[in-house]
Each structure stands twice: as structure tokens, then as C-alpha cells.
Design an enzyme around this catalytic site. Structure first.
Site, mmCIF file in Angstrom:
data_model
loop_
_atom_site.group_PDB
_atom_site.id
_atom_site.type_symbol
_atom_site.label_atom_id
_atom_site.label_comp_id
_atom_site.label_asym_id
_atom_site.label_seq_id
_atom_site.Cartn_x
_atom_site.Cartn_y
_atom_site.Cartn_z
ATOM 1 C CG HIS A 62 33.264 38.985 39.427
ATOM 2 N ND1 HIS A 62 32.634 38.005 38.675
ATOM 3 C CD2 HIS A 62 32.276 39.753 39.931
ATOM 4 C CE1 HIS A 62 31.330 38.165 38.749
ATOM 5 N NE2 HIS A 62 31.076 39.228 39.496
ATOM 6 C CD GLU A 100 26.716 43.458 42.213
ATOM 7 O OE1 GLU A 100 26.530 44.636 42.601
ATOM 8 O OE2 GLU A 100 27.016 43.165 41.042
#
Length: 227
Positions: free
Chosen positions: A19, A92
């Protein structure tokens, strides 16, 4: 780009795309699964990188459901017409009590936990996932993505630096200690895995970017040994 990474070989390809930048990246705060948005630079990074990812002509785009990954993936979807499929396995690490802290803050507030975190293999920070648990879910989603690909096609997985670095090793059944060999992926950088006709899956490109951005965070959301 190499011939393999631009899609001109018969084997399947997986592209892992981190990202764009967030405010917590700038502050070196552990984001974990906190749903932190892209900042202005991160949105620009995603727009800048999307055409390069679109050149792979992806068959699908799977993304972490956290908004910093989802919004990055949407920039690619806008160019390719592909729908973004959200998969929580691409999230994550859940970093537990580390969430929202810098390393200095974590060391001051939990010195004993901090020491174990740095020195013990597969240590569980209170409230967090084990590194091995993250590796297992990343291995599963990456292998599912590979199995979903037709010959010669490419899939893009959009996620997070620490989880993806560990996931690359897990995909190859490599020992977790080997993650020390890999630098952290920069914001909006990508890694390409390609299937060789005789040798199987290989890493053909790592930590690739479009134009380097001085404000891009190269740091993982974990220390190097925890990826």
C-alpha cells in the site's frame, strides 16, 4: 522491467503490491491492523504506480480489507476494470499492544516484552499474532491465488510490507530466518513471482517502484527479524 515481469512468458505470475504511505508510516508507528488511511503522498504514490501494475494485465486483484491497501488497489482497478476482491488473510500482522506505538515508546512502556520481542523466535507480543500464524495465512492466500491463475496469467495481491515479506518466504517453504536477506518493501513497491517451466516459482523482481519518492517509507511495520 525484465521480460518475465512484463508478462511475456507462459508461466503464471503473482505480483505483491504494498500500500501507499500513511501518516503512521511517517511517524514510524506500528499500524498492524489499525485501519489507517493513505495520506496525500500515499494517494499520489498509488496513482503513480497503478499504470505500471496495469501493464501486467492482471486477471484479478485481491486486497487486504484495510483501507490503506483497499484504496491502493482501487487505483489499479480503475485502470483495468477488474473488481477488487477483499481478503482479510492479506492483512498486516495484528501487533497487539504495539499498535500505535513507535519502537522507542514500546521499549519504554513494556521493556521486558520488548526484549523478548527482539530476541525470541516466534514470540507472541500480548494481544498479537505469532509470526508463524501470519506466515501461514499468507502462504494460504498466495497459494490460493496461484491456483486461481490460468497459464500465462497474472494476479495482483495488495497488502502490507511485513506480512508480504514473510509471505514470500512462506510461499517457498523457506526458513523464516531468511527474511533478514530481504529489505523492507517501500510504500507502493511491488514484488513479482513468476513460474519457470522447469524450476517452478521464482522471485524475478523485488521491491520495484516507479519513480522513487523521498517521502516513501521503506520501513516495515516490524523490526527486520519479524518482517
Amino acid at each position: 522491467m525484465s521480460e518475465q515481469s512484463t508478462g511475456r512468458v507462459a508461466g503464471r505470475r503473482l505480483v505483491l503490491w504494498r500500500h501507499g504511505r500513511t501518516e503512521w508510516n511517517v511517524q514510524d508507528r506500528a499500524q498492524g491492523q489499525a485501519d489507517i488511511p493513505l495520506d496525500r503522498v500515499g494517494r499520489r504514490q498509488a496513482r503513480r504506480a497503478a499504470p505500471a501494475l496495469a501493464s501486467f494485465e492482471p486477471s484479478f486483484i485481491w486486497s487486504s480489507d484495510l483501507q490503506r491497501a483497499r484504496r491502493t488497489a482501487e487505483q489499479l482497478a480503475a485502470l483495468t476494470g477488474q473488481e477488487v476482491v477483499l481478503d482479510p488473510r492479506l492483512r498486516e500482522y495484528d501487533v497487539g499492544i504495539r499498535q500505535g506505538t513507535t519502537f522507542a515508546e514500546f521499549r519504554r512502556s513494556h521493556p521486558e516484552v520488548y526484549e523478548k520481542f527482539l530476541t525470541e523466535d516466534d514470540y507472541r507480543v500480548p494481544g498479537a499474532e505469532l509470526p508463524s500464524e501470519v506466515d501461514e495465512r499468507m502462504r494460504a492466500v498466495m497459494r490460493d491465488a496461484a491456483d486461481a491463475l490460468e497459464p500465462g496469467r497474472t494476479g495482483v495481491l495488495v497488502g502490507h510490507g511485513a506480512a508480504m515479506r514473510g509471505g514470500v518466504l512462506a510461499f517457498f517453504d523457506a526458513p523464516p530466518r531468511m527474511r533478514e536477506m530481504f529489505a523492507g518493501m517501500g510504500n507502493c513497491a511491488w514484488t513479482v513471482l513468476a513460474e519457470h517451466p522447469q524450476r517452478g516459482w521464482q522471485i524475478v523482481e523485488y521491491n520495484a517502484v516507479t519513480l522513487p519518492d523521498a517521502s516513501s517509507s521503506l520501513a516495515d511495520e516490524m523490526p527486520p527479524h519479524h518482517g
